[in-house]
Scaffold this active site. Sequence first.
Site, PDB file in Angstrom:
ATOM      1  N   ASN A   9       2.202   2.521   8.625  1.00  0.00           N
ATOM      2  CA  ASN A   9       2.166   1.101   8.264  1.00  0.00           C
ATOM      3  C   ASN A   9       3.605   0.620   8.110  1.00  0.00           C
ATOM      4  O   ASN A   9       4.259   0.938   7.124  1.00  0.00           O
ATOM      5  CB  ASN A   9       1.376   0.945   6.953  1.00  0.00           C
ATOM      6  CG  ASN A   9       1.402  -0.482   6.430  1.00  0.00           C
ATOM      7  OD1 ASN A   9       1.793  -1.410   7.134  1.00  0.00           O
ATOM      8  ND2 ASN A   9       0.976  -0.652   5.182  1.00  0.00           N
ATOM      9  N   LYS A  11       4.646  -2.330   7.639  1.00  0.00           N
ATOM     10  CA  LYS A  11       4.745  -3.488   6.723  1.00  0.00           C
ATOM     11  C   LYS A  11       5.623  -4.582   7.341  1.00  0.00           C
ATOM     12  O   LYS A  11       5.669  -4.713   8.561  1.00  0.00           O
ATOM     13  CB  LYS A  11       5.258  -3.059   5.350  1.00  0.00           C
ATOM     14  CG  LYS A  11       4.492  -1.867   4.801  1.00  0.00           C
ATOM     15  CD  LYS A  11       4.731  -1.621   3.349  1.00  0.00           C
ATOM     16  CE  LYS A  11       4.051  -0.326   2.941  1.00  0.00           C
ATOM     17  NZ  LYS A  11       4.018  -0.138   1.500  1.00  0.00           N
ATOM     18  N   HIS A  95      -5.281  -3.670   2.208  1.00  0.00           N
ATOM     19  CA  HIS A  95      -4.146  -2.930   1.640  1.00  0.00           C
ATOM     20  C   HIS A  95      -3.851  -3.468   0.237  1.00  0.00           C
ATOM     21  O   HIS A  95      -3.999  -4.666  -0.015  1.00  0.00           O
ATOM     22  CB  HIS A  95      -2.926  -3.086   2.553  1.00  0.00           C
ATOM     23  CG  HIS A  95      -1.811  -2.160   2.184  1.00  0.00           C
ATOM     24  ND1 HIS A  95      -0.958  -2.423   1.131  1.00  0.00           N
ATOM     25  CD2 HIS A  95      -1.430  -0.970   2.684  1.00  0.00           C
ATOM     26  CE1 HIS A  95      -0.096  -1.426   1.019  1.00  0.00           C
ATOM     27  NE2 HIS A  95      -0.354  -0.527   1.946  1.00  0.00           N
ATOM     28  N   GLU A  97      -1.239  -4.203  -1.220  1.00  0.00           N
ATOM     29  CA  GLU A  97      -0.267  -5.302  -1.277  1.00  0.00           C
ATOM     30  C   GLU A  97      -0.944  -6.626  -0.947  1.00  0.00           C
ATOM     31  O   GLU A  97      -0.586  -7.680  -1.474  1.00  0.00           O
ATOM     32  CB  GLU A  97       0.911  -5.006  -0.331  1.00  0.00           C
ATOM     33  CG  GLU A  97       1.803  -3.913  -0.911  1.00  0.00           C
ATOM     34  CD  GLU A  97       2.532  -3.063   0.105  1.00  0.00           C
ATOM     35  OE1 GLU A  97       2.613  -3.455   1.294  1.00  0.00           O
ATOM     36  OE2 GLU A  97       3.028  -1.986  -0.289  1.00  0.00           O
ATOM     37  N   GLU A 167      -5.704   5.021  -1.309  1.00  0.00           N
ATOM     38  CA  GLU A 167      -4.288   4.822  -1.630  1.00  0.00           C
ATOM     39  C   GLU A 167      -4.150   4.425  -3.102  1.00  0.00           C
ATOM     40  O   GLU A 167      -4.293   3.237  -3.434  1.00  0.00           O
ATOM     41  CB  GLU A 167      -3.712   3.693  -0.773  1.00  0.00           C
ATOM     42  CG  GLU A 167      -3.754   3.963   0.715  1.00  0.00           C
ATOM     43  CD  GLU A 167      -2.642   3.221   1.426  1.00  0.00           C
ATOM     44  OE1 GLU A 167      -1.771   3.900   1.978  1.00  0.00           O
ATOM     45  OE2 GLU A 167      -2.608   1.987   1.394  1.00  0.00           O
ATOM     46  N   GLY A 173       4.797   3.439  -2.245  1.00  0.00           N
ATOM     47  CA  GLY A 173       6.192   3.005  -2.251  1.00  0.00           C
ATOM     48  C   GLY A 173       6.955   3.413  -3.503  1.00  0.00           C
ATOM     49  O   GLY A 173       8.053   2.926  -3.759  1.00  0.00           O
ATOM     50  N   SER A 213       3.172   7.454  -0.718  1.00  0.00           N
ATOM     51  CA  SER A 213       4.379   8.287  -0.676  1.00  0.00           C
ATOM     52  C   SER A 213       4.170   9.600   0.071  1.00  0.00           C
ATOM     53  O   SER A 213       4.648  10.656  -0.364  1.00  0.00           O
ATOM     54  CB  SER A 213       4.904   8.534  -2.092  1.00  0.00           C
ATOM     55  OG  SER A 213       5.266   7.306  -2.691  1.00  0.00           O
TER      56      SER A 213
HETATM   57  C1  PEP Z   1       1.297   2.196   2.435  1.00  0.00           C
HETATM   58  O1  PEP Z   1       1.946   1.194   2.560  1.00  0.00           O
HETATM   59  O2  PEP Z   1       0.108   2.208   2.800  1.00  0.00           O
HETATM   60  C2  PEP Z   1       1.940   3.366   1.836  1.00  0.00           C
HETATM   61  C3  PEP Z   1       1.200   4.399   1.562  1.00  0.00           C
HETATM   62  O3  PEP Z   1       3.290   3.290   1.599  1.00  0.00           O
HETATM   63  P1  PEP Z   1       4.274   4.508   1.182  1.00  0.00           P
HETATM   64  O4  PEP Z   1       3.964   5.658   2.103  1.00  0.00           O
HETATM   65  O5  PEP Z   1       5.633   3.975   1.348  1.00  0.00           O
HETATM   66  O6  PEP Z   1       3.934   4.858  -0.223  1.00  0.00           O
END
Ligand code: PEP
Length: 252
Positions: A9, A11, A95, A97, A167, A173, A213
């Site tokens: 992703n 973003k 997601h 976000e 997630e 992040g 992460s």
């Molecule tokens: C994501 O944006 O779905 C995500 C898991 O980000 P990160 O790997 O940076 O934590």
Amino acid sequence: MVKPLIAGNWKMNTTIQEGAELVVKLRELIKGVDTVEVVIAPPFTSIHHLNFLIADSPMTLAAQDVFWEDRGAYTGEVSPWMLKDVGCRYVIIGHSERRQFFHETDETVNKKVFASLKAGIKPIVCIGETLEERERGETLERVSSQLRGALNGVGEGLLRDIVIAYEPVWAIGTGRTATPEQAEEVHNSLRQLLYELYGMEPVRDVRIIYGGSVKPDNIDSLMAQPNIDGALVGGASLKAEDFARIVKFRHV
Ligand code: PEP
């Protein structure tokens, strides 16, 4: 055994040029990979260009969001048919976000899931608890209700086209990953819920992937868990070497 899926992703990052450079590097690094499905989700503005660059590579394209109507007066939105037209096979829906900053709810996620499936685009549906919910011991309750909400009315025939991404919001992040055991506990309970809702057979091919992460140094232990079928990767998907290493995870 279903084929694991590793999705990146990106973003709101990368110009067309930067995205192209990343894909060119990735093509080389993951050449010949065929035991893993590799998906990249660039910003809308790069999808068309990258569709040409991923030809004859293990990569397929996803969008990071979609609207549920086919066309009309919805300024700023993009429909599932448009995603199909530009070469997307997958779309990330719900997601955290988008839930946090753009008021995405289980109801809008559900509408987007239906609209995408109707257009032949496979949804990657994101669910996950906040830190407060985890600390209150509400993780399983929270993700179960998000999963029920997202799949409300989805028949078993459509289930195999859906990917569930667990997630935990506190791991996105932040550099703070769920331990493989914490992730496995949630994946296992999500799978049990799917069995309850649909029975064994339709659920066999449903992939439940982990995000939060994910990095080269934790992918192997995450993928060693029996109910983790892949990863949704944010930050590390912007570095070709890191993402390639994640794609080429090793069973430990
Ligand atoms: C994501 O944006 O779905 C995500 C898991 O980000 P990160 O790997 O940076 O934590």
